[in-house]
Design a protein around this motif. Structure first.
Motif, PDB file in Angstrom:
ATOM      1  N   PHE A 123       7.973   5.693  -1.342  1.00 18.61           N
ATOM      2  CA  PHE A 123       8.520   4.387  -1.692  1.00 18.61           C
ATOM      3  C   PHE A 123       8.897   3.597  -0.451  1.00 18.61           C
ATOM      4  O   PHE A 123       8.764   2.370  -0.424  1.00 18.61           O
ATOM      5  CB  PHE A 123       9.738   4.576  -2.599  1.00 18.61           C
ATOM      6  CG  PHE A 123      10.160   3.337  -3.320  1.00 18.61           C
ATOM      7  CD1 PHE A 123       9.351   2.750  -4.278  1.00 18.61           C
ATOM      8  CD2 PHE A 123      11.384   2.742  -3.047  1.00 18.61           C
ATOM      9  CE1 PHE A 123       9.738   1.602  -4.948  1.00 18.61           C
ATOM     10  CE2 PHE A 123      11.795   1.593  -3.714  1.00 18.61           C
ATOM     11  CZ  PHE A 123      10.964   1.020  -4.665  1.00 18.61           C
ATOM     12  N   ARG A 124       9.333   4.275   0.612  1.00 23.09           N
ATOM     13  CA  ARG A 124       9.750   3.590   1.834  1.00 23.09           C
ATOM     14  C   ARG A 124       8.549   3.025   2.612  1.00 23.09           C
ATOM     15  O   ARG A 124       8.712   2.098   3.401  1.00 23.09           O
ATOM     16  CB  ARG A 124      10.520   4.555   2.733  1.00 23.09           C
ATOM     17  CG  ARG A 124      11.776   5.119   2.099  1.00 23.09           C
ATOM     18  CD  ARG A 124      12.867   4.068   2.003  1.00 23.09           C
ATOM     19  NE  ARG A 124      14.086   4.626   1.445  1.00 23.09           N
ATOM     20  CZ  ARG A 124      14.401   4.607   0.157  1.00 23.09           C
ATOM     21  NH1 ARG A 124      13.560   4.055  -0.710  1.00 23.09           N
ATOM     22  NH2 ARG A 124      15.543   5.109  -0.280  1.00 23.09           N
ATOM     23  N   ASP A 125       7.382   3.596   2.382  1.00 19.84           N
ATOM     24  CA  ASP A 125       6.203   3.162   3.131  1.00 19.84           C
ATOM     25  C   ASP A 125       5.427   2.049   2.449  1.00 19.84           C
ATOM     26  O   ASP A 125       4.409   1.580   2.989  1.00 19.84           O
ATOM     27  CB  ASP A 125       5.260   4.352   3.363  1.00 19.84           C
ATOM     28  CG  ASP A 125       5.876   5.402   4.279  1.00 19.84           C
ATOM     29  OD1 ASP A 125       6.794   5.049   5.041  1.00 19.84           O
ATOM     30  OD2 ASP A 125       5.448   6.571   4.209  1.00 19.84           O
ATOM     31  N   LEU A 126       5.851   1.643   1.298  1.00 15.76           N
ATOM     32  CA  LEU A 126       5.168   0.554   0.603  1.00 15.76           C
ATOM     33  C   LEU A 126       5.391  -0.761   1.333  1.00 15.76           C
ATOM     34  O   LEU A 126       6.380  -0.948   2.050  1.00 15.76           O
ATOM     35  CB  LEU A 126       5.693   0.430  -0.828  1.00 15.76           C
ATOM     36  CG  LEU A 126       5.414   1.591  -1.779  1.00 15.76           C
ATOM     37  CD1 LEU A 126       6.181   1.397  -3.087  1.00 15.76           C
ATOM     38  CD2 LEU A 126       3.920   1.728  -2.040  1.00 15.76           C
ATOM     39  N   GLN A 127       4.464  -1.689   1.151  1.00 12.76           N
ATOM     40  CA  GLN A 127       4.667  -3.016   1.701  1.00 12.76           C
ATOM     41  C   GLN A 127       5.872  -3.677   1.036  1.00 12.76           C
ATOM     42  O   GLN A 127       6.154  -3.416  -0.148  1.00 12.76           O
ATOM     43  CB  GLN A 127       3.414  -3.861   1.499  1.00 12.76           C
ATOM     44  CG  GLN A 127       2.214  -3.397   2.300  1.00 12.76           C
ATOM     45  CD  GLN A 127       1.012  -4.288   2.114  1.00 12.76           C
ATOM     46  OE1 GLN A 127       0.981  -5.161   1.245  1.00 12.76           O
ATOM     47  NE2 GLN A 127      -0.019  -4.060   2.934  1.00 12.76           N
ATOM     48  N   PRO A 128       6.610  -4.512   1.760  1.00 11.09           N
ATOM     49  CA  PRO A 128       7.819  -5.128   1.184  1.00 11.09           C
ATOM     50  C   PRO A 128       7.556  -5.852  -0.133  1.00 11.09           C
ATOM     51  O   PRO A 128       8.373  -5.777  -1.055  1.00 11.09           O
ATOM     52  CB  PRO A 128       8.268  -6.102   2.278  1.00 11.09           C
ATOM     53  CG  PRO A 128       7.735  -5.506   3.541  1.00 11.09           C
ATOM     54  CD  PRO A 128       6.425  -4.867   3.180  1.00 11.09           C
ATOM     55  N   ALA A 129       6.429  -6.527  -0.238  1.00  5.99           N
ATOM     56  CA  ALA A 129       6.135  -7.255  -1.476  1.00  5.99           C
ATOM     57  C   ALA A 129       5.924  -6.299  -2.641  1.00  5.99           C
ATOM     58  O   ALA A 129       6.344  -6.581  -3.778  1.00  5.99           O
ATOM     59  CB  ALA A 129       4.899  -8.130  -1.290  1.00  5.99           C
ATOM     60  N   ARG A 152      10.912  16.809  -7.766  1.00  8.27           N
ATOM     61  CA  ARG A 152      11.740  15.649  -7.396  1.00  8.27           C
ATOM     62  C   ARG A 152      11.262  15.074  -6.073  1.00  8.27           C
ATOM     63  O   ARG A 152      11.050  15.805  -5.102  1.00  8.27           O
ATOM     64  CB  ARG A 152      13.204  16.057  -7.302  1.00  8.27           C
ATOM     65  CG  ARG A 152      14.109  14.973  -6.767  1.00  8.27           C
ATOM     66  CD  ARG A 152      15.564  15.307  -6.924  1.00  8.27           C
ATOM     67  NE  ARG A 152      15.967  15.259  -8.331  1.00  8.27           N
ATOM     68  CZ  ARG A 152      17.235  15.313  -8.745  1.00  8.27           C
ATOM     69  NH1 ARG A 152      18.216  15.428  -7.869  1.00  8.27           N
ATOM     70  NH2 ARG A 152      17.518  15.257 -10.025  1.00  8.27           N
ATOM     71  N   ASP A 153      11.146  13.744  -6.034  1.00  9.48           N
ATOM     72  CA  ASP A 153      10.711  13.108  -4.795  1.00  9.48           C
ATOM     73  C   ASP A 153      11.929  12.588  -4.028  1.00  9.48           C
ATOM     74  O   ASP A 153      13.079  12.793  -4.421  1.00  9.48           O
ATOM     75  CB  ASP A 153       9.696  11.995  -5.098  1.00  9.48           C
ATOM     76  CG  ASP A 153      10.352  10.658  -5.354  1.00  9.48           C
ATOM     77  OD1 ASP A 153      11.385  10.647  -6.042  1.00  9.48           O
ATOM     78  OD2 ASP A 153       9.836   9.634  -4.865  1.00  9.48           O
ATOM     79  N   GLU A 154      11.676  11.881  -2.943  1.00  6.03           N
ATOM     80  CA  GLU A 154      12.749  11.445  -2.050  1.00  6.03           C
ATOM     81  C   GLU A 154      13.677  10.414  -2.686  1.00  6.03           C
ATOM     82  O   GLU A 154      14.814  10.246  -2.226  1.00  6.03           O
ATOM     83  CB  GLU A 154      12.146  10.859  -0.770  1.00  6.03           C
ATOM     84  CG  GLU A 154      11.246   9.648  -1.019  1.00  6.03           C
ATOM     85  CD  GLU A 154      10.574   9.134   0.238  1.00  6.03           C
ATOM     86  OE1 GLU A 154       9.941   8.067   0.167  1.00  6.03           O
ATOM     87  OE2 GLU A 154      10.701   9.800   1.273  1.00  6.03           O
ATOM     88  N   PRO A 164      -2.541  -1.100   0.065  1.00  7.71           N
ATOM     89  CA  PRO A 164      -3.465  -0.044   0.503  1.00  7.71           C
ATOM     90  C   PRO A 164      -2.846   1.345   0.427  1.00  7.71           C
ATOM     91  O   PRO A 164      -3.576   2.336   0.274  1.00  7.71           O
ATOM     92  CB  PRO A 164      -3.812  -0.439   1.949  1.00  7.71           C
ATOM     93  CG  PRO A 164      -2.725  -1.363   2.376  1.00  7.71           C
ATOM     94  CD  PRO A 164      -2.285  -2.074   1.140  1.00  7.71           C
ATOM     95  N   HIS A 165      -1.541   1.439   0.530  1.00  8.87           N
ATOM     96  CA  HIS A 165      -0.883   2.741   0.420  1.00  8.87           C
ATOM     97  C   HIS A 165      -1.066   3.323  -0.976  1.00  8.87           C
ATOM     98  O   HIS A 165      -1.174   4.548  -1.142  1.00  8.87           O
ATOM     99  CB  HIS A 165       0.607   2.587   0.746  1.00  8.87           C
ATOM    100  CG  HIS A 165       1.375   3.867   0.699  1.00  8.87           C
ATOM    101  ND1 HIS A 165       1.089   4.943   1.500  1.00  8.87           N
ATOM    102  CD2 HIS A 165       2.427   4.249  -0.075  1.00  8.87           C
ATOM    103  CE1 HIS A 165       1.927   5.929   1.246  1.00  8.87           C
ATOM    104  NE2 HIS A 165       2.755   5.540   0.289  1.00  8.87           N
ATOM    105  N   LEU A 166      -1.134   2.459  -1.980  1.00  8.78           N
ATOM    106  CA  LEU A 166      -1.344   2.909  -3.352  1.00  8.78           C
ATOM    107  C   LEU A 166      -2.818   3.143  -3.650  1.00  8.78           C
ATOM    108  O   LEU A 166      -3.177   4.025  -4.441  1.00  8.78           O
ATOM    109  CB  LEU A 166      -0.785   1.878  -4.334  1.00  8.78           C
ATOM    110  CG  LEU A 166       0.708   1.590  -4.254  1.00  8.78           C
ATOM    111  CD1 LEU A 166       1.063   0.443  -5.171  1.00  8.78           C
ATOM    112  CD2 LEU A 166       1.504   2.841  -4.598  1.00  8.78           C
ATOM    113  N   ALA A 167      -3.691   2.369  -3.027  1.00  8.80           N
ATOM    114  CA  ALA A 167      -5.117   2.451  -3.318  1.00  8.80           C
ATOM    115  C   ALA A 167      -5.714   3.781  -2.889  1.00  8.80           C
ATOM    116  O   ALA A 167      -6.766   4.188  -3.402  1.00  8.80           O
ATOM    117  CB  ALA A 167      -5.857   1.299  -2.622  1.00  8.80           C
TER     118      ALA A 167
END
Length: 447
Positions: free
Chosen positions: A419-425, A277-279, A409-412
């Motif tokens: 999920f909280r660190d993703l770019q807003p878009a 389970r993640d956050e 870039p967080h996904l790349a």
């Protein structure tokens, strides 16, 4: 002076309620067709003697019917009404007649008198009148009872709105700003209730490297973050899937472990030791990563895993492999409620995604295609070589909705996703995808 009373035969019974043309002779009507006729000789009464007993006196009188205690009232005091259940409905009788009832009927008389509420008048009523005008507790809603002028509104969100709220000592509440209202509305769409059993949502792609696992992760996190029920993502890649690598926590268990102990899972605690389970509260079931296992994950294994997941989760996401004709894919499509097809932003990736829709349509999944969602995933930085608007127009003619997923870039990096660190878009696009999937599930449920 006692008024003269004419001797007349009893009037006809109406609706099973006692009526009498004469006080000397009364008929007891029992619903169901039987009528007991009782001749009663009563002395003349004055107006003061004709009053009804109080409820306490009625209870004492009814208790006397079951025992040998003498009544506190003379037997010829009349018109104290009891209710006897004659099997088909309540029937009013006088106390004199109640004294001649058998023990069985007398017992029912006591039970009915004891259950009468204080607000029900002690008088005969026609059948169906006992519930008239009564309200149930579910009508006592907050909208009905609370005065809007005294309802405390939550603290507003938005820079200007919060500033006004603070400087006025919380007396002026302008409500949420436009952005906050949009976010809460999107939350409401994602968290909309889903009736029935578990809903299955496979994420498909016929080409590797287009971001199918990434989209599965983002969709699962967006759903789990906004919903109150449980969401699980299953890595059903028959080879080596990487879905479990995209969350920050691992359990060390795989789908193979669940297949092995499925008969021993009797509660969610048994399952929680296998999933990770993640956050956001997304549960992930990893694919089999043991290179020593000779038999790949197959359709029978998927059905076993899916049957267990359906008992404990409301939404089951399936990250599939690239083999459209593999047995696992067939089992996945058999359970699918809403399909998510991932397309990359290149000519060959877009064509493969469109051909996937064609294969589904020609193999009996036309309805699922019409209700499907296509995700145009931007897996590489910079301006894509193809025009995304043209791809959106093409797929818009074949499926219900097309969603664009921007490059992040967080996904790349290919590592664990927060999920909280993703770019807003990116986070907004994932939430739009989640809302679209939930709406598709609700459309299917209402069809």
């Amino acid at each position: 002076m006692t008024p003269e009373r004419k001797d007349e035969t009893p009037d006809e019974l109406e609706n099973g309620v006692l009526t009498a043309g004469s006080i000397d002779t009364a008929g007891i009507g029992l619903i169901g067709g039987s009528t007991a006729q009782v001749d009663v000789d009563l002395p003349s009464l004055t107006a003061d003697e004709d009053d009804l007993l109080t409820e306490e006196e009625l209870l004492a009188e009814a208790d006397d019917l079951l025992g040998d205690r003498p009544s506190n009232h003379p037997e010829d005091t009349v018109d104290a009404e009891l209710v006897v259940d004659a099997g088909t409905g309540p029937q009013p009788i006088s106390r004199r007649e109640a004294h001649h009832l058998g023990d069985h009927d007398a017992k029912h008389a006591v039970e009915r008198v004891h259950t009468r509420t204080a607000d029900v008048p002690l008088q005969s009523r026609r059948l169906g009148e006992f519930e008239g005008g009564r309200e149930s507790s579910d009508l006592l809603t907050a909208d009905r009872l609370l005065d809007p002028a005294h309802v405390v509104r939550p603290e507003p969100e938005g820079g200007w709105q919060h500033f006004v709220y603070s400087v006025t000592g919380h007396r002026v509440n302008l409500g949420d700003g436009k952005r906050a209202r949009a976010r809460k509305e999107l939350d409401r769409r994602i968290a909309a209730p889903l009736g029935g059993g578990a809903k299955f949502v496979p994420i498909l792609s016929r080409k590797g490297g287009v971001g199918k696992t990434t989209v599965s992760t983002l969709l699962g996190m967006a759903l789990a973050d906004a919903r109150d029920d449980r969401v699980i993502a299953i890595d059903a890649n028959p080879d080596r899937g990487t879905l479990a690598d995209r969350i920050g926590r691992v359990s060390g268990k795989t789908v193979r472990d669940l297949v092995r102990v499925r008969g021993e899972v009797v509660g969610f605690n048994d399952l929680s030791s296998i999933v990770a389970r993640d956050e956001t509260r997304l549960d992930v079931l990893a694919s089999d990563a043991d290179p020593r296992v000779s038999e790949a994950f197959n359709d029978r294994d998927y059905h076993d895993v899916a049957s267990v997941a359906a008992h404990y989760y409301s939404i089951v996401l399936t990250d599939t492999g690239t083999g459209i004709v593999h047995s696992v894919m067939e089992a996945t499509l058999q359970l699918a409620d809403v399909l998510v097809v991932v397309a990359g932003l290149s000519v060959d990736e877009a064509r493969l995604a469109s051909e996937t829709l064609t294969w589904l349509e020609t193999n009996g999944y036309e309805d699922q295609v019409r209700n499907a969602v296509v995700v145009l995933n931007t897996a590489r930085p910079g301006t894509p070589l193809v025009r995304a608007s043209e791809l959106e127009a093409h797929f818009g003619t074949r499926v219900r909705t097309v969603v664009r997923m921007p490059y992040d870039p967080h996904l790349a990096a290919g590592s664990a996703v927060s999920f909280r660190d993703l770019q807003p878009a990116t986070r907004q696009a994932a939430r739009e995808l989640a809302a679209t999937v939930v709406e598709g599930l609700r459309i299917l449920a209402s069809a």
